[in-house]
Motif scaffolding. Structure first.
Motif, mmCIF file in Angstrom:
data_model
loop_
_atom_site.group_PDB
_atom_site.id
_atom_site.type_symbol
_atom_site.label_atom_id
_atom_site.label_comp_id
_atom_site.label_asym_id
_atom_site.label_seq_id
_atom_site.Cartn_x
_atom_site.Cartn_y
_atom_site.Cartn_z
ATOM 1 N N UNK A 201 48.550 45.184 48.024
ATOM 2 C CA UNK A 201 48.324 43.751 48.148
ATOM 3 C C UNK A 201 47.829 43.145 46.840
ATOM 4 N N UNK A 202 48.309 41.943 46.545
ATOM 5 C CA UNK A 202 47.681 41.096 45.529
ATOM 6 C C UNK A 202 47.421 39.747 46.166
ATOM 7 N N UNK A 203 46.150 39.365 46.229
ATOM 8 C CA UNK A 203 45.773 38.101 46.860
ATOM 9 C C UNK A 203 44.912 37.279 45.922
ATOM 10 N N UNK A 204 45.003 35.973 46.088
ATOM 11 C CA UNK A 204 44.058 35.085 45.434
ATOM 12 C C UNK A 204 42.781 35.065 46.272
ATOM 13 N N UNK A 217 43.617 49.368 48.495
ATOM 14 C CA UNK A 217 44.847 48.774 49.021
ATOM 15 C C UNK A 217 45.416 47.673 48.131
ATOM 16 N N UNK A 218 44.654 47.221 47.117
ATOM 17 C CA UNK A 218 45.180 46.172 46.262
ATOM 18 C C UNK A 218 44.107 45.448 45.482
ATOM 19 N N UNK A 219 44.426 44.231 45.064
ATOM 20 C CA UNK A 219 43.534 43.447 44.212
ATOM 21 C C UNK A 219 43.354 42.040 44.763
ATOM 22 N N UNK A 220 42.173 41.478 44.483
ATOM 23 C CA UNK A 220 41.902 40.069 44.757
ATOM 24 C C UNK A 220 41.596 39.389 43.428
ATOM 25 N N UNK A 221 42.357 38.352 43.091
ATOM 26 C CA UNK A 221 42.188 37.636 41.828
ATOM 27 C C UNK A 221 41.288 36.429 42.014
ATOM 28 N N UNK A 226 44.161 35.335 36.552
ATOM 29 C CA UNK A 226 43.950 36.728 36.931
ATOM 30 C C UNK A 226 45.012 37.197 37.913
ATOM 31 N N UNK A 227 45.457 36.310 38.794
ATOM 32 C CA UNK A 227 46.539 36.640 39.732
ATOM 33 C C UNK A 227 47.788 37.038 38.953
#
Length: 267
Positions: A201-204, A217-221, A226-227
């Motif tokens: 996952x990539x989320x704002x 599981x992923x990144x939060x920007x 950064x996103x």
């Protein structure tokens, strides 16, 4: 069990006339900014107040001066973990060495699909073969289509329209990564569905995602820049598909959420 204070009138009547208590789960994103005195009376009379993310729980507790606890929404993990991809949607998924990104949500300003499109554009500029598939319908369709044309992304970004659950499952299993560029979310069911299919996952940062996504599981920007930067970071980070599915199962499956709700009911 009431979902949203706006539909609690029946529960209030049942409590007052028959002495049956009720609990309420608040989902409405309007409650991020709108204080409603009618909602306050509902929250005061409920046996327990629930919010579907930690940030939302904190916000509601502060706004209404009432106690809210976090219990996530339930997602059918098994349905999305099942790799059944025989339902076709538009777009070419078979190009060699091409990374497929997917985003699911109504085509509205809040869902912020423009950010995902621009982020894919920057990734392609860097030399990466990439495609973005966006499922959803809404008032921003024309402006998104114009952006795709302006950035010369007709062969890279596809607006698929509204899809049913089977089509969504097929789309997820044809993709490599899931993007959620939403500005504000109370939860983020699509994140769980994507993780149930094993997608990183990539989320704002948006209020809801912070209760769901961690570094396994992923990144939060924290912002748009950064996103965009994290798009490339996704591609070089080793994620384990089975671990992502198991994380979704251990935190958001029917059995887990029903256990949490039973604890609330029996207080």
């Amino acid at each position: 069990h009431v979902h949203n204070a706006s539909c609690a009138s029946l529960a209030l009547w049942i409590k007052r006339d028959f002495g049956i208590p009720f609990v309420i789960t608040e989902h409405s994103s309007l409650k991020w900014s709108n204080f409603c005195k009618k909602s306050l009376s509902v929250y005061k009379e409920s046996k327990a107040n629930i919010a579907v993310s930690k940030a939302f729980s904190k916000s509601l507790s502060s706004t209404y001066n009432q106690s809210f606890q976090y219990v996530p929404n339930v997602v059918d993990i098994n349905f999305f973990a099942n790799e059944k991809v025989d339902t076709l949607v538009n777009g070419n998924y078979s190009e060699k060495n091409t990374i497929n990104f997917v985003s699911i949500g109504n085509l509205t300003e809040n869902k912020n699909h423009q950010l995902a499109i621009r982020a894919v554009f920057e990734l392609i500029k860097s030399g990466q073969l990439a495609k973005l598939f966006i499922a959803g319908a809404g008032p921003e369709e024309k402006s998104l289509d114009s952006l795709i044309i302006r950035l010369n992304l007709r062969k890279h970004v596809f607006l698929l329209g509204k899809l049913n659950r089977e089509e969504i499952r097929g789309l997820l299993h044809r993709s490599n990564y899931f993007l959620l560029p939403s500005k504000r979310e109370t939860f983020g069911v699509v994140l769980i569905e994507a993780m149930a299919a094993g997608l990183p996952i990539l989320s704002l940062q948006n209020g809801g995602s912070e209760s769901i996504v961690n570094s396994s599981v992923g990144f939060i920007a924290k912002d748009d820049r950064e996103f965009t930067d994290n798009m490339a970071k996704l591609l070089v980070t080793p994620f384990n598909k089975e671990e992502i599915i198991e994380y979704a199962r251990l935190n958001f499956s029917r059995s887990v959420v029903s256990h949490l709700l039973k604890k609330v009911y029996t207080l």
